[in-house]
Design a protein around this motif. Structure first.
Motif, short mmCIF file in Angstrom:
data_model
loop_
_atom_site.label_atom_id
_atom_site.label_comp_id
_atom_site.label_asym_id
_atom_site.label_seq_id
_atom_site.Cartn_x
_atom_site.Cartn_y
_atom_site.Cartn_z
N LEU A 194 5.77 25.12 31.42
CA LEU A 194 6.94 25.80 30.87
C LEU A 194 8.23 25.01 31.06
CD1 LEU A 194 6.13 29.49 31.81
CD2 LEU A 194 5.67 28.28 29.68
N LEU A 195 8.25 24.12 32.05
CA LEU A 195 9.44 23.29 32.28
C LEU A 195 9.31 21.90 31.65
CD1 LEU A 195 10.25 24.16 36.00
CD2 LEU A 195 11.44 24.95 33.97
N CYS A 208 14.83 27.06 30.59
CA CYS A 208 13.37 27.07 30.72
C CYS A 208 12.94 27.84 31.97
CB CYS A 208 12.82 25.65 30.77
SG CYS A 208 12.88 24.79 29.21
N SER A 214 10.69 31.23 32.38
CA SER A 214 9.46 31.11 33.16
C SER A 214 9.29 32.23 34.18
CB SER A 214 9.43 29.77 33.91
OG SER A 214 9.53 28.72 33.01
N ALA A 251 9.75 29.87 26.22
CA ALA A 251 10.24 28.93 27.23
C ALA A 251 10.76 27.64 26.58
CB ALA A 251 9.15 28.61 28.24
N TRP A 252 9.97 27.07 25.69
CA TRP A 252 10.39 25.82 25.06
C TRP A 252 11.52 26.05 24.08
CZ3 TRP A 252 5.18 22.90 23.81
CH2 TRP A 252 4.54 22.62 25.01
N GLY A 278 14.75 26.20 26.04
CA GLY A 278 15.17 24.84 26.38
C GLY A 278 15.73 24.09 25.19
#
Length: 155
Positions: free
Chosen positions: A44-45, A70, A74, A104-105, A108
């Motif tokens: 996720l990061l 992110c 998460s 998550a993406w 970001g």
């Protein structure tokens, strides 16, 4: 006191090496004892990791923004993973869920886009404001010269 003891430490001091060693130890412990959590976090990061690797400057403003967004996205998958017993099957379910990855993406990606676009918008707005102010001052100067019959700058 000896002269060698009073000399300043070189740039690569042993303290910097020990911090790197402790970071490696913490990463190894995380992978050993919390592999499902490490898998979910790494997945996720991933945009934050990619941003950190691709960012040229040492400031890391975009990396911090991407990592924060992110990480915020998460929290829910990690909480559900921990509530399900922190097993590898639950971790694989979490990272194979397309909605989890998109959230998550996407968070970001939005943070990265804002870090790239907002400065351009602000600079454009500032330049437009300054150009309007300069035109206003030039018009005022022209009107004043016409009212007072002052010579223009070229005469």
């Amino acid at each position: 006191m000896t002269p060698a003891a009073a000399a300043p430490q070189p740039a690569s001091s042993p303290a910097k090496g020990s911090v790197l060693w402790v970071q490696g130890l913490a990463s190894g412990a995380l992978l050993t004892f919390a592999t499902p959590t490490a898998l979910v976090l790494a997945t996720l990061l991933a945009p934050a990791i990619a941003c950190a690797l691709g960012e040229k400057g040492a400031a890391g403003g975009a990396t911090r923004a991407v990592a924060l967004c992110c990480a915020a996205a998460s929290l829910s998958p990690l909480w559900h993973l921990w509530m399900q017993g922190d097993g590898m099957d639950a971790a694989l379910d979490a990272v194979s869920n397309p909605l989890t990855l998109v959230i998550a993406w996407g968070a970001g990606a939005c943070a990265w886009a804002l870090c790239q676009v907002v400065p351009v918008i602000l600079r454009t707005a500032w330049n437009a404001s300054e150009a309007a102010r300069a035109r206003s001052l030039q018009d005022e100067l022209t009107r004043t010269r016409d009212e007072w019959d002052l010579p223009t700058g070229g005469q």
